[in-house]
Design a protein around this motif. Structure first.
Motif, PDB file in Angstrom:
ATOM      1  N   ILE A   1      -6.878   3.351  -2.172  1.00 23.17           N
ATOM      2  CA  ILE A   1      -5.862   3.512  -0.970  1.00 23.17           C
ATOM      3  C   ILE A   1      -5.575   5.160  -0.687  1.00 23.17           C
ATOM      4  N   ALA A   2      -5.624   5.787  -1.550  1.00 24.31           N
ATOM      5  CA  ALA A   2      -5.688   7.255  -1.505  1.00 24.31           C
ATOM      6  C   ALA A   2      -6.910   8.035  -0.994  1.00 24.31           C
TER       7      ALA A   2
ATOM      8  N   ASP B   1       0.789  -1.143   0.002  1.00 18.01           N
ATOM      9  CA  ASP B   1       0.067  -0.065   0.191  1.00 18.01           C
ATOM     10  C   ASP B   1       0.951   1.210  -0.127  1.00 18.01           C
ATOM     11  N   ASP B   2       1.938   1.388   0.985  1.00 23.52           N
ATOM     12  CA  ASP B   2       2.509   2.457   0.893  1.00 23.52           C
ATOM     13  C   ASP B   2       3.422   2.792  -0.535  1.00 23.52           C
TER      14      ASP B   2
ATOM     15  N   ALA C   1      -4.817   1.878  -6.272  1.00 21.36           N
ATOM     16  CA  ALA C   1      -4.139   3.338  -6.082  1.00 21.36           C
ATOM     17  C   ALA C   1      -5.222   4.475  -5.753  1.00 21.36           C
TER      18      ALA C   1
ATOM     19  N   TYR D   1       0.567   4.120  -2.860  1.00 14.89           N
ATOM     20  CA  TYR D   1       0.228   5.574  -2.583  1.00 14.89           C
ATOM     21  C   TYR D   1       1.447   6.598  -2.856  1.00 14.89           C
TER      22      TYR D   1
ATOM     23  N   ARG E   1       0.579   9.254  -5.973  1.00 10.02           N
ATOM     24  CA  ARG E   1       0.795  10.756  -5.605  1.00 10.02           C
ATOM     25  C   ARG E   1       1.809  11.459  -6.263  1.00 10.02           C
TER      26      ARG E   1
ATOM     27  N   ARG F   1      -6.633   6.891   2.577  1.00  6.87           N
ATOM     28  CA  ARG F   1      -5.959   7.570   3.498  1.00  6.87           C
ATOM     29  C   ARG F   1      -6.230   9.087   3.486  1.00  6.87           C
TER      30      ARG F   1
END
Length: 218
Positions: A146-147, A68-69, A143, A72, A76, A150
């Protein structure tokens, strides 16, 4: 989002519209009708599981993949100004957009299983309806979702369901509230501890479920 029933009822009703969208002529997708129907069922199952998760667990705690990290961060970095609360289909499907998305998606070939598999993606952060759903590669779904998790855009789904549940619980517990006094306060404190423990367990189960659905339904 206004919740008129439990998560399961809400999802089932909205997915009927998605089913209609998926019943369009096969040439719309370029596949054999039988193959397309099998794909549609898997995509709908994944959508149903995902929507149930963000309805029952605070989305900020969800982990959709093992990377995930990275997803993301890369997303971005490449799409810094892309608006994700309400997606513009042209930002995903136009020829110029595809050229920009292609290298991003290919970075996850071999990292995210079936990274280019067809998935249902919501245009805004409401439910899965015919008007609010488009088809996207799996990594594109990850993508954006997840964004959204968060950055807080999916929180409205979760809070809407919770507010309804709390309202129903409070309306049923108002009678005799004054007579319970300190005893009820103590019970409420214990109840809060139980809710915290229950939330933590639900978050862990949710993370396992979305990971499992990624492997089995996609």
């Amino acid at each position: 989002m206004e919740a008129t029933g439990g998560p399961e009822e809400l999802v089932s009703g909205e997915l009927v519209s998605v089913a209609h969208a998926l019943s369009l002529p096969a040439e719309s997708y370029g596949n054999d009708p039988d193959i397309e129907m099998a794909w549609a069922m898997r995509a709908m199952q994944h959508a149903e599981i995902y929507y149930k998760l963000i309805s029952s667990v605070d989305p900020q705690f969800l982990k959709l993949t093992k990377v995930d990290d990275q997803i993301y961060s890369e997303f971005r970095e490449n799409f810094k100004n892309l608006r994700i609360d309400i997606l513009d289909p042209e930002e995903l499907k136009s020829e110029s957009a595809k050229e920009k998305w292609r290298p991003f998606c290919l970075k996850f070939d071999g990292i995210v299983e079936d990274f280019n598999y067809g998935t249902l993606l919501r245009l805004n952060c409401q439910g899965y309806t015919e008007e609010n759903t488009i088809f996207a590669p799996r990594i594109q779904f990850f993508a954006i979702e997840i964004a959204r998790n968060r950055e807080g855009y999916n929180k409205a789904v979760y809070t809407g369901i919770k507010e309804k549940e709390e309202k129903e619980a409070s309306s049923g517990g108002d009678k005799g509230a004054n007579s319970r006094g300190e005893e009820e306060k103590g019970a409420n404190r214990e109840g809060e501890k139980e809710k915290t423990n229950e939330r933590e367990e639900k978050e862990k189960e949710a993370c396992k479920e979305i990971s499992k659905s990624s492997e089995t339904t996609m």
